[in-house]
Scaffold this motif. Structure first.
Motif, PDB file in Angstrom:
ATOM      1  N   PRO A  43      46.370 135.292  35.343  1.00 18.74           N
ATOM      2  CA  PRO A  43      46.464 135.563  36.686  1.00 18.74           C
ATOM      3  C   PRO A  43      45.105 135.413  37.389  1.00 18.74           C
ATOM      4  O   PRO A  43      44.337 135.192  36.849  1.00 18.74           O
ATOM      5  CB  PRO A  43      46.479 137.144  36.362  1.00 18.74           C
ATOM      6  N   SER A  44      45.317 134.871  38.663  1.00 16.30           N
ATOM      7  CA  SER A  44      44.274 134.542  39.474  1.00 16.30           C
ATOM      8  C   SER A  44      43.023 135.605  39.830  1.00 16.30           C
ATOM      9  O   SER A  44      41.914 135.349  40.156  1.00 16.30           O
ATOM     10  CB  SER A  44      44.604 133.957  40.786  1.00 16.30           C
ATOM     11  N   ALA A  45      43.755 136.845  39.665  1.00 25.23           N
ATOM     12  CA  ALA A  45      42.661 138.091  39.764  1.00 25.23           C
ATOM     13  C   ALA A  45      41.469 138.095  38.961  1.00 25.23           C
ATOM     14  O   ALA A  45      40.361 138.724  39.357  1.00 25.23           O
ATOM     15  CB  ALA A  45      43.529 139.399  39.792  1.00 25.23           C
ATOM     16  N   TYR A  46      41.654 137.614  37.657  1.00 25.77           N
ATOM     17  CA  TYR A  46      40.587 137.531  36.687  1.00 25.77           C
ATOM     18  C   TYR A  46      39.708 136.502  36.893  1.00 25.77           C
ATOM     19  O   TYR A  46      39.960 135.238  37.082  1.00 25.77           O
ATOM     20  CB  TYR A  46      41.039 137.784  35.290  1.00 25.77           C
ATOM     21  N   GLN A  47      38.144 136.887  36.681  1.00 22.93           N
ATOM     22  CA  GLN A  47      37.262 135.684  36.565  1.00 22.93           C
ATOM     23  C   GLN A  47      36.637 136.109  35.513  1.00 22.93           C
ATOM     24  O   GLN A  47      36.294 136.944  34.834  1.00 22.93           O
ATOM     25  CB  GLN A  47      36.458 136.076  37.650  1.00 22.93           C
ATOM     26  N   PRO A  48      36.443 134.587  34.763  1.00 21.14           N
ATOM     27  CA  PRO A  48      35.662 134.520  33.540  1.00 21.14           C
ATOM     28  C   PRO A  48      34.172 135.331  33.548  1.00 21.14           C
ATOM     29  O   PRO A  48      33.581 135.135  34.636  1.00 21.14           O
ATOM     30  CB  PRO A  48      35.474 133.125  33.041  1.00 21.14           C
ATOM     31  N   LEU A  49      33.858 135.884  32.531  1.00 21.80           N
ATOM     32  CA  LEU A  49      32.530 136.502  32.506  1.00 21.80           C
ATOM     33  C   LEU A  49      31.369 135.172  32.350  1.00 21.80           C
ATOM     34  O   LEU A  49      31.740 133.974  31.988  1.00 21.80           O
ATOM     35  CB  LEU A  49      32.264 137.132  31.160  1.00 21.80           C
ATOM     36  N   ALA A  50      30.178 135.395  32.689  1.00 21.66           N
ATOM     37  CA  ALA A  50      29.195 134.543  32.661  1.00 21.66           C
ATOM     38  C   ALA A  50      28.796 134.040  31.397  1.00 21.66           C
ATOM     39  O   ALA A  50      28.742 132.851  31.079  1.00 21.66           O
ATOM     40  CB  ALA A  50      28.095 134.847  33.401  1.00 21.66           C
ATOM     41  N   THR A  51      29.024 134.935  30.454  1.00 25.34           N
ATOM     42  CA  THR A  51      28.480 134.728  29.237  1.00 25.34           C
ATOM     43  C   THR A  51      29.631 134.976  28.096  1.00 25.34           C
ATOM     44  O   THR A  51      30.415 136.253  28.419  1.00 25.34           O
ATOM     45  CB  THR A  51      27.466 135.601  28.692  1.00 25.34           C
ATOM     46  N   ARG A  52      30.123 134.162  27.287  1.00 22.85           N
ATOM     47  CA  ARG A  52      31.290 134.351  26.219  1.00 22.85           C
ATOM     48  C   ARG A  52      30.918 135.511  25.308  1.00 22.85           C
ATOM     49  O   ARG A  52      29.828 135.706  24.909  1.00 22.85           O
ATOM     50  CB  ARG A  52      31.361 133.181  25.629  1.00 22.85           C
ATOM     51  N   VAL A  53      31.873 136.534  25.367  1.00 25.48           N
ATOM     52  CA  VAL A  53      31.659 137.450  24.224  1.00 25.48           C
ATOM     53  C   VAL A  53      32.486 137.381  23.172  1.00 25.48           C
ATOM     54  O   VAL A  53      33.657 137.241  22.985  1.00 25.48           O
ATOM     55  CB  VAL A  53      32.246 138.836  25.012  1.00 25.48           C
ATOM     56  N   SER A  54      31.676 136.937  22.134  1.00 24.69           N
ATOM     57  CA  SER A  54      32.217 136.168  20.610  1.00 24.69           C
ATOM     58  C   SER A  54      31.767 137.112  19.575  1.00 24.69           C
ATOM     59  O   SER A  54      30.463 137.317  19.538  1.00 24.69           O
ATOM     60  CB  SER A  54      32.005 134.662  20.519  1.00 24.69           C
ATOM     61  N   VAL A  55      32.691 137.915  18.849  1.00 22.63           N
ATOM     62  CA  VAL A  55      32.300 138.826  17.989  1.00 22.63           C
ATOM     63  C   VAL A  55      32.655 138.561  16.627  1.00 22.63           C
ATOM     64  O   VAL A  55      32.118 138.136  15.800  1.00 22.63           O
ATOM     65  CB  VAL A  55      32.607 140.422  18.319  1.00 22.63           C
ATOM     66  N   ILE A  56      34.306 138.357  16.496  1.00 28.07           N
ATOM     67  CA  ILE A  56      34.927 137.998  15.289  1.00 28.07           C
ATOM     68  C   ILE A  56      34.730 136.405  15.202  1.00 28.07           C
ATOM     69  O   ILE A  56      34.323 135.786  14.174  1.00 28.07           O
ATOM     70  CB  ILE A  56      36.427 138.415  15.422  1.00 28.07           C
ATOM     71  N   GLY A  57      34.843 135.775  16.434  1.00 24.82           N
ATOM     72  CA  GLY A  57      34.698 134.128  16.561  1.00 24.82           C
ATOM     73  C   GLY A  57      34.901 133.592  17.562  1.00 24.82           C
ATOM     74  O   GLY A  57      35.634 134.021  18.326  1.00 24.82           O
ATOM     75  N   PRO A  58      34.154 132.325  18.058  1.00 20.18           N
ATOM     76  CA  PRO A  58      34.470 131.809  19.278  1.00 20.18           C
ATOM     77  C   PRO A  58      35.790 131.267  19.581  1.00 20.18           C
ATOM     78  O   PRO A  58      36.362 130.961  20.824  1.00 20.18           O
ATOM     79  CB  PRO A  58      33.538 130.855  19.256  1.00 20.18           C
ATOM     80  N   GLU A  59      36.454 130.909  18.383  1.00 21.47           N
ATOM     81  CA  GLU A  59      37.958 130.380  18.543  1.00 21.47           C
ATOM     82  C   GLU A  59      38.793 131.377  19.119  1.00 21.47           C
ATOM     83  O   GLU A  59      39.974 130.856  19.527  1.00 21.47           O
ATOM     84  CB  GLU A  59      38.422 129.735  17.269  1.00 21.47           C
TER      85      GLU A  59
END
Length: 212
Positions: free
Chosen positions: A13-29
Motif C-alpha cells: 500500500p502506498s500509505a506505508y513508508q519504509p523505516l530509515a533503519t532496517r529492523v532485523s532480529v531473526i534475520g535480514p532475509e
C-alpha cells in the motif's frame, strides 16, 4: 545452508513508508521494503498438530507452531517452523518470561531476545522485549501494547511511537466464516516479519495457556 525466501511479498500500500533503519532480529532475509500482510489462523490440526498457522495474503502457509514439546515445573518449549526451515526458532517460557532461541537450541549463546510483562497485573497487554545484546534490560528494545481479546495490538520500537507492526481484525466474508480464530497482522516495511511472528506466538501462548 543459507536461507532462501520462498514467498513473494504482497503488493505494498502506498500509505506505508519504509523505516530509515532496517529492523532485523531473526534475520535480514525476513525484511522487505514493502509492508507484509499476514493471516493468523488458530487451532490448525492438519499439519503437525500445530496450534496456529501464519500465511500470506494468498493463503500460502509460511509458519506453523508445533505446540508444546514439553512442560515441567512451569517451563515449556514450543517450536515455530517455516517450510524452508525445519526449526526456525523456539520459545521457552519460564516463570512469566519468554525466551526465543535460534533453531532447536536453548543455550544462552543462541538466545535472540526475551519478553517480559511490564507489570504483573494488566488489564490490557503491555510487553517489553529485550534483545540478547541488551542483558541489563534497563530500557526495552521493543514493546507490545493493546488488547488480545479485540485483536488490536501494536508493536513499537523501544519507548517511541514508531510502529513496526499491528494486529487487526479482517472484516470479510472469509473471516466471518472462519470466526474469531483468524486475524490479520500488518508488518511495516523493513521490519523482520519472522520476529513479529515470534511475538504473535508468545501473545497466543500467554492468552491461551489453558487452552489445551
Amino acid at each position: 545452508m543459507e536461507h532462501v525466501q520462498e514467498y513473494p511479498p504482497p503488493v505494498a500500500p502506498s500509505a506505508y513508508q519504509p523505516l530509515a533503519t532496517r529492523v532485523s532480529v531473526i534475520g535480514p532475509e525476513y525484511c522487505y521494503p514493502q509492508p507484509v500482510d499476514l493471516a493468523v489462523v488458530r487451532k490448525v490440526l492438519t499439519i503437525s498438530e500445530g496450534k496456529f498457522a501464519v500465511s500470506d495474503i494468498n493463503g500460502n502457509i509460511m509458519f506453523i507452531t508445533k505446540g508444546k514439546i514439553f512442560s515441567i515445573h512451569d517451563r515449556s518449549v514450543f517450536v515455530v517452523q517455516s517450510f524452508s526451515d525445519i526449526a526456525l526458532f523456539q520459545i521457552m517460557t519460564v516463570h512469566d518470561r519468554w525466551q526465543v532461541f535460534r533453531r532447536e537450541s536453548t543455550e544462552e549463546k543462541d538466545l535472540i531476545f526475551t519478553v517480559k510483562r511490564s507489570s504483573m497485573i494488566q488489564l490490557k497487554i503491555k510487553l517489553h522485549v529485550f534483545l540478547a545484546t541488551n542483558p541489563k534490560e534497563n530500557v526495552c528494545d521493543f514493546r507490545v501494547e493493546g488488547s488480545w481479546l479485540e485483536r488490536s495490538c501494536i508493536i513499537y520500537s523501544g519507548e517511541s511511537n514508531t510502529i513496526l507492526a499491528q494486529m487487526h481484525k479482517k472484516h470479510s466474508v472469509e473471516s466471518v466464516l472462519l470466526g474469531k480464530d483468524k486475524f490479520m497482522v500488518t508488518v511495516y516495511p523493513n521490519v523482520d516479519y519472522a520476529f513479529v511472528v515470534a511475538l504473535i506466538a508468545i501473545l497466543d501462548g500467554i492468552n491461551h495457556d489453558d487452552d489445551e
